[in-house]
Scaffold this motif. Structure first.
Motif, PDB file in Angstrom:
ATOM      1  N   PRO A   1     -26.350  44.116 -44.973  1.00 26.00           N
ATOM      2  CA  PRO A   1     -27.527  43.597 -44.264  1.00 26.00           C
ATOM      3  C   PRO A   1     -28.697  44.546 -44.416  1.00 26.00           C
ATOM      4  O   PRO A   1     -28.524  45.757 -44.566  1.00 26.00           O
ATOM      5  CB  PRO A   1     -27.041  43.516 -42.800  1.00 26.00           C
ATOM      6  CG  PRO A   1     -25.908  44.495 -42.721  1.00 26.00           C
ATOM      7  CD  PRO A   1     -25.252  44.472 -44.061  1.00 26.00           C
ATOM      8  N   PRO A   2     -29.891  43.992 -44.424  1.00 21.55           N
ATOM      9  CA  PRO A   2     -31.067  44.864 -44.576  1.00 21.55           C
ATOM     10  C   PRO A   2     -31.199  45.815 -43.399  1.00 21.55           C
ATOM     11  O   PRO A   2     -30.832  45.506 -42.267  1.00 21.55           O
ATOM     12  CB  PRO A   2     -32.236  43.866 -44.624  1.00 21.55           C
ATOM     13  CG  PRO A   2     -31.720  42.655 -43.919  1.00 21.55           C
ATOM     14  CD  PRO A   2     -30.244  42.593 -44.237  1.00 21.55           C
ATOM     15  N   THR A   3     -31.689  46.986 -43.726  1.00 25.59           N
ATOM     16  CA  THR A   3     -31.893  47.990 -42.687  1.00 25.59           C
ATOM     17  C   THR A   3     -33.141  47.637 -41.882  1.00 25.59           C
ATOM     18  O   THR A   3     -34.225  47.451 -42.442  1.00 25.59           O
ATOM     19  CB  THR A   3     -32.060  49.383 -43.316  1.00 25.59           C
ATOM     20  OG1 THR A   3     -30.897  49.663 -44.116  1.00 25.59           O
ATOM     21  CG2 THR A   3     -32.217  50.450 -42.249  1.00 25.59           C
ATOM     22  N   LEU A   4     -32.960  47.492 -40.593  1.00 24.95           N
ATOM     23  CA  LEU A   4     -34.069  47.134 -39.728  1.00 24.95           C
ATOM     24  C   LEU A   4     -34.881  48.379 -39.402  1.00 24.95           C
ATOM     25  O   LEU A   4     -34.333  49.482 -39.258  1.00 24.95           O
ATOM     26  CB  LEU A   4     -33.549  46.496 -38.432  1.00 24.95           C
ATOM     27  CG  LEU A   4     -32.744  45.200 -38.603  1.00 24.95           C
ATOM     28  CD1 LEU A   4     -32.254  44.701 -37.247  1.00 24.95           C
ATOM     29  CD2 LEU A   4     -33.596  44.131 -39.265  1.00 24.95           C
TER      30      LEU A   4
END
Length: 218
Positions: free
Chosen positions: A112-115
């Motif tokens: 998942p993309p890093t927030l």
């Protein structure tokens, strides 16, 4: 050897060749069938069990090269070819195990993309010192338009005394409204009406407390 004997020998050989017809020619490409050896007789036949559970028996010529490591319950590959007369012929035997079919790697889901980190919390402002309230003149409680009840004659009249000390008597009739616990020396407000030249009480109520001269903040 004399010439007569040589002729007789060749004639006999020709007769023997006529007893064994030539082998039919192969038709089409070479095939292969593979499985586990469940029975065999070297130089005669081999019985295999395929991976799907079915079995097959293949006749093997005595002059065929027999693999030295062929054994019961081992793996065998039987190569054969079709012949022009509709039969088939085993051409060779091997014992190499089948090459496993490579299984494609299962694609993995991307991480998942890093927030981004949350914004810093807004600091809560610290309240400053309370502003002082200027003191005004003392608070005075006053009861406006109130009179003191002096006497009451139920159903007939009431007598009150005003702030100047003067007394006034008012008539009561059936429409006059009075508090349930009305008694002498109470502060009251008297509302009246004039009926045929006579002042008649419409209702008597207790006064409200009015606060005046309340100090204000600057």
């Amino acid at each position: 050897m004399s010439a007569k004997l040589l002729v007789a020998f060749l004639a006999s050989a020709a007769l023997n060749l006529q007893d064994f017809p030539p082998t039919p020619a192969p038709v089409g490409p070479e095939h292969v069938d593979s499985g586990t050896v469940v029975n065999y007789e070297e130089g005669r036949n081999v019985v295999i069990r395929r991976p799907d559970g079915s079995q097959a028996i293949y006749p093997v010529a005595s002059n065929l090269n027999w693999p030295p490591d062929l054994r019961m319950y081992g793996w065998v590959n039987v190569y054969w070819e079709d012949l022009a007369d509709g039969s088939f012929r085993v051409t060779r035997l091997t014992t190499e195990p089948p090459t496993p079919t490579p299984v494609p790697a299962t694609p993995t889901e991307p991480p998942p993309p890093t927030l981004p980190p949350p914004p810093p919390a807004t600091p809560t402002p610290t309240p400053g010192p309370a502003r002082p309230v200027k003191k005004g003149p003392p608070v005075r409680l006053s009861i406006e338009n109130a009179v003191t009840l002096v006497a009451i004659n139920p159903g007939h009249s009431i007598t009150v005394q005003d702030k100047g000390g003067a007394r006034h008597t008012y008539r009561l009739d059936a429409s006059s409204q009075l508090p349930a616990k009305l008694a002498a020396k109470q502060k009251v407000i008297v509302e009246t009406k004039t009926v045929q030249g006579t002042t008649v009480v419409t209702r008597v109520v207790y006064p409200e407390i009015v606060i005046t001269n309340v100090p204000k903040s600057p």
